[in-house]
Design a protein around this motif. Structure first.
Motif, PDB file in Angstrom:
ATOM      1  N   THR A   2       0.602  -1.194  -0.080  1.00 55.99           N
ATOM      2  CA  THR A   2      -0.089  -0.115   0.073  1.00 55.99           C
ATOM      3  C   THR A   2       0.919   1.377  -0.052  1.00 55.99           C
ATOM      4  O   THR A   2       1.733   1.327   0.818  1.00 55.99           O
ATOM      5  N   HIS A 135      -7.195   4.915  -5.955  1.00 54.98           N
ATOM      6  CA  HIS A 135      -5.855   5.525  -5.774  1.00 54.98           C
ATOM      7  C   HIS A 135      -5.996   7.032  -5.795  1.00 54.98           C
ATOM      8  O   HIS A 135      -7.236   7.712  -6.133  1.00 54.98           O
ATOM      9  N   GLU A 147       1.320   9.440  -7.141  1.00 51.65           N
ATOM     10  CA  GLU A 147       0.266   8.686  -6.818  1.00 51.65           C
ATOM     11  C   GLU A 147       0.243   7.967  -5.512  1.00 51.65           C
ATOM     12  O   GLU A 147       1.495   7.480  -5.040  1.00 51.65           O
ATOM     13  N   ASP A 149      -2.141   5.310  -2.428  1.00 57.92           N
ATOM     14  CA  ASP A 149      -3.230   4.492  -2.131  1.00 57.92           C
ATOM     15  C   ASP A 149      -4.325   5.223  -0.911  1.00 57.92           C
ATOM     16  O   ASP A 149      -5.393   5.024  -0.851  1.00 57.92           O
TER      17      ASP A 149
END
Length: 384
Positions: A2, A135, A147, A149
């Motif tokens: 993650t 995301h 980016e 999560d």
């Protein structure tokens, strides 16, 4: 794995990063400053936060680096008469953690080293957040992007993350102004470098001193009132003569402290407040520290409450398989406690700066001990 992005590399953000590392994650911190630098201020770390930091492996560092006050004195601003005294010698026995005072830069440096500079992205001022199905896209002022999560907003009172998530009203000037300076201990009488916290109070203002780095430096914080807006900045310089005028006629100790401040060493900033939030999390994004619950400094819980948040956040991520569930778990575990600290801290100025200091002596208000603030342990509190 993650991908977790922490927006903000202050004490709360770095502590959160370390807590998440302990939970098995590899978060990245995005900090708008180009580098971590010296922050010229003292910091109180109360027992509730000390227990959290010790659970993350900082016990030896704190013991070796911090000052531990034996007493906290509240004195009449004009006469110097003792109004109240709090014995802090048994803090660890009573609350399970010591009461520490430290140079903020020393605490920050220890957190950076523990978290790892390789995990920090400097010069990244957040501009946009776009939450997609699985995301989040982060956009920065330098036109770069990243980016993640999960995003944790730890970007302070004027949090970009908070404003994007909840579009809350702008901060409002509280009417309180803070002044700070670090004074070499050898410029002051021995009283100033004793192991104590000395707080002179009067109508609408007070002045606090305590030593840090042994007796090398004395941290001075004065809190006054103003009817108009004052520039909100930790880097706004002020002249000692301005502060001296506000505290004219006060006790000799106060006069001595202000007279010892270097001409270029005094800073002033307005204290701003925001409405309490009942919701800190939206989807894959959550808030921590001042971004969620900024508070006035009258109970010294700003940094300590952020440390509490961070430790509980790490525990929630360790307990939940789904990181989105972990964020919701964290919110449920922290909102009530933080709202309580925020409310009591914001009331603290009115209690401390009563029109007549003798009112405080004769009718002691609820302090951190009476309110049970120090008893809280973020490393063991039930996460229900």
């Amino acid at each position: 794995m993650t991908r977790i992005a922490i927006v903000g590399g202050g004490i709360g953000g770095l502590t959160a990063g370390i807590a998440l590392q302990k939970a098995g994650y590899e978060p990245l911190v995005y900090e708008r400053a180009p580098q971590f630098g010296e922050v010229g201020a003292g910091l109180s770390i109360s027992p509730n936060a000390v227990k959290g930091l010790e659970s993350l492996g900082f016990a030896d560092f704190l013991r070796a680096t911090c000052n531990e006050p034996l007493d906290q004195f509240i004195l009449h601003g004009q006469t110097g008469e003792q109004l109240q005294r709090f014995d802090r010698r048994d803090c660890r026995e009573t609350y399970g953690g010591s009461y520490y005072q430290i140079h903020r830069a020393d605490m920050l440096d220890a957190l950076v080293k523990a978290f790892g500079t390789r995990n920090c992205r400097m010069g990244k001022s957040l501009k946009t957040l776009e939450q997609r199905k699985d995301h989040i896209l982060l956009g920065f002022d330098d036109n770069s992007s990243a980016e993640a999560d999960i995003v944790i907003g730890v970007d302070g009172l004027r949090s970009v993350v908070r404003d994007i998530l909840f579009d809350t009203p702008d901060p409002k000037f509280s009417g309180h102004v803070a002044w700070r300076a670090l004074i070499p201990g050898n410029r002051l009488s021995p009283r100033a470098t004793e192991r104590s916290n000395i707080n002179h109070i009067g109508a609408g203002q007070n002045l606090v001193t305590y030593p840090i780095r042994g007796t090398e430096l004395v941290n001075m914080v004065a809190l006054t009132r103003a009817s108009g807006w004052v520039e909100e900045s930790w880097n706004a310089k002020a002249k000692p003569a301005e502060l001296a005028a506000l505290f004219e006629g006060w006790a000799p100790y106060v006069t001595e402290v202000i007279a010892a401040i270097g001409e270029d060493d005094l800073y002033r900033w307005g204290l701003f407040i925001r409405e309490p939030l009942k919701q800190w999390v939206k989807g894959r994004i959550g808030l921590l520290g001042d971004a969620a619950h900024p508070m006035l400094p009258y109970m010294g819980q700003g940094a300590s409450s952020a440390i509490e948040d961070a430790v509980v956040l790490g525990r929630c991520f360790a307990a939940c398989k789904d990181p989105v569930d972990a964020l919701s778990f964290y919110e449920r575990a922290r909102v009530e406690r933080a709202a309580f600290l925020q409310a009591e801290s914001n009331l603290g100025g009115d209690r401390l700066q009563a029109l007549d200091p003798y009112v405080l002596r004769d009718n002691p208000p609820k302090n951190e001990d009476a309110l049970g603030i120090f008893s809280y342990d973020p490393s063991t509190v039930e996460l229900a």
